[in-house]
Design a protein around this motif. Structure first.
Motif, mmCIF file in Angstrom:
data_model
loop_
_atom_site.group_PDB
_atom_site.id
_atom_site.type_symbol
_atom_site.label_atom_id
_atom_site.label_comp_id
_atom_site.label_asym_id
_atom_site.label_seq_id
_atom_site.Cartn_x
_atom_site.Cartn_y
_atom_site.Cartn_z
ATOM 1 N N HIS A 57 -2.940 10.603 -2.483
ATOM 2 C CA HIS A 57 -3.163 9.534 -3.456
ATOM 3 C C HIS A 57 -4.587 9.565 -3.995
ATOM 4 C CE1 HIS A 57 0.366 6.804 -1.960
ATOM 5 N NE2 HIS A 57 0.762 7.984 -2.384
ATOM 6 N N HIS A 91 2.552 4.030 -4.702
ATOM 7 C CA HIS A 91 1.507 4.924 -5.198
ATOM 8 C C HIS A 91 0.575 4.132 -6.112
ATOM 9 C CE1 HIS A 91 -0.525 8.234 -7.153
ATOM 10 N NE2 HIS A 91 0.032 9.075 -6.294
ATOM 11 N N PRO A 92 -0.733 4.312 -5.990
ATOM 12 C CA PRO A 92 -1.679 3.551 -6.815
ATOM 13 C C PRO A 92 -1.396 3.655 -8.312
ATOM 14 C CG PRO A 92 -2.855 4.872 -5.203
ATOM 15 C CD PRO A 92 -1.420 5.234 -5.081
ATOM 16 N N LEU A 93 -0.957 4.813 -8.766
ATOM 17 C CA LEU A 93 -0.691 4.992 -10.189
ATOM 18 C C LEU A 93 0.582 4.281 -10.637
ATOM 19 C CD1 LEU A 93 -1.747 8.733 -10.535
ATOM 20 C CD2 LEU A 93 -3.095 6.681 -11.088
ATOM 21 N N GLU A 94 1.340 3.731 -9.685
ATOM 22 C CA GLU A 94 2.546 2.963 -9.998
ATOM 23 C C GLU A 94 2.323 1.453 -9.877
ATOM 24 O OE1 GLU A 94 5.427 4.537 -7.294
ATOM 25 O OE2 GLU A 94 5.608 6.421 -8.379
ATOM 26 N N ARG A 95 1.156 1.041 -9.455
ATOM 27 C CA ARG A 95 0.876 -0.392 -9.311
ATOM 28 C C ARG A 95 0.606 -1.001 -10.677
ATOM 29 N NH1 ARG A 95 -3.137 0.796 -4.597
ATOM 30 N NH2 ARG A 95 -1.652 1.310 -2.965
ATOM 31 N N SER A 130 0.838 -1.198 0.000
ATOM 32 C CA SER A 130 0.000 0.000 0.000
ATOM 33 C C SER A 130 0.871 1.246 0.000
ATOM 34 C CB SER A 130 -0.939 -0.005 1.204
ATOM 35 O OG SER A 130 -0.200 -0.018 2.401
ATOM 36 N N ARG A 131 2.165 1.097 0.242
ATOM 37 C CA ARG A 131 3.079 2.243 0.201
ATOM 38 C C ARG A 131 3.384 2.660 -1.234
ATOM 39 N NH1 ARG A 131 6.918 -0.555 4.367
ATOM 40 N NH2 ARG A 131 5.507 -0.568 6.115
ATOM 41 N N VAL A 157 -6.428 3.330 -2.335
ATOM 42 C CA VAL A 157 -5.613 4.432 -1.813
ATOM 43 C C VAL A 157 -5.601 4.425 -0.292
ATOM 44 C CG1 VAL A 157 -6.031 5.908 -3.807
ATOM 45 C CG2 VAL A 157 -7.555 6.042 -1.860
ATOM 46 N N ARG A 158 -4.588 5.077 0.267
ATOM 47 C CA ARG A 158 -4.485 5.181 1.726
ATOM 48 C C ARG A 158 -4.540 6.615 2.227
ATOM 49 N NH1 ARG A 158 -5.154 0.678 4.970
ATOM 50 N NH2 ARG A 158 -4.361 -1.099 3.850
ATOM 51 N N ASP A 206 -4.720 12.314 -6.579
ATOM 52 C CA ASP A 206 -3.999 11.929 -7.794
ATOM 53 C C ASP A 206 -4.809 10.960 -8.640
ATOM 54 O OD1 ASP A 206 -1.873 13.495 -6.923
ATOM 55 O OD2 ASP A 206 -0.661 11.783 -6.243
ATOM 56 N N VAL A 207 -5.395 9.951 -7.994
ATOM 57 C CA VAL A 207 -6.197 8.960 -8.719
ATOM 58 C C VAL A 207 -7.444 9.617 -9.303
ATOM 59 C CG1 VAL A 207 -7.628 6.893 -8.448
ATOM 60 C CG2 VAL A 207 -5.321 6.943 -7.497
#
Length: 119
Positions: free
Chosen positions: A79, A45-49, A42-43, A74-75, A82-83
């Motif tokens: 984030h 970034h969602p856009l990097e998963r 979860s550390r 997101v946490r 950004d999403v």
């Protein structure tokens, strides 16, 4: 318009069972599922998963992204913004099926400007 389902667990010891239950109960028609490998932090970034990136590449304007709960995607506030920027830009809806924000349409207006999402 496609229904895109995103699932993620933080550790190898967790499963997507609860997410599956919530999403199955939602009755999502013809879901296209994008599931991160177990242990995707979860550390990150969602856009990097990786799988969320695949989902965004696959998505077309008017599609809906479905998640069981906000924290599966997101946490933190940064984030989330950004999403939502990306979802708004790509004209994608976000549907959260349980927990915080589940009754809100977070993509109807741009999260930073308040402008309505274009049709």
């Amino acid at each position: 318009m496609a229904n895109l389902v995103y699932k993620r667990v933080s550790t190898d010891q967790q499963s997507t069972d609860r997410q599956n239950l919530v999403l199955d109960e939602a009755g999502i028609e013809n879901p296209v599922v994008f599931e991160e490998q177990a242990g995707t932090s979860s550390r990150l970034h969602p856009l990097e998963r990786p799988k969320f990136g695949e989902l965004l590449t696959y998505a077309r304007p008017g599609d809906t992204v479905h998640i069981s709960e906000m924290f599966r995607l997101v946490r933190g506030t940064g984030h989330i913004l950004d999403v939502l920027d990306v979802l708004h830009r790509d004209r994608l809806a976000l549907r959260i099926h349980d927990g915080a924000f589940s009754a809100m349409d977070l993509t109807a207006r741009h999260p930073r400007t308040g402008e309505c999402c274009p049709p």
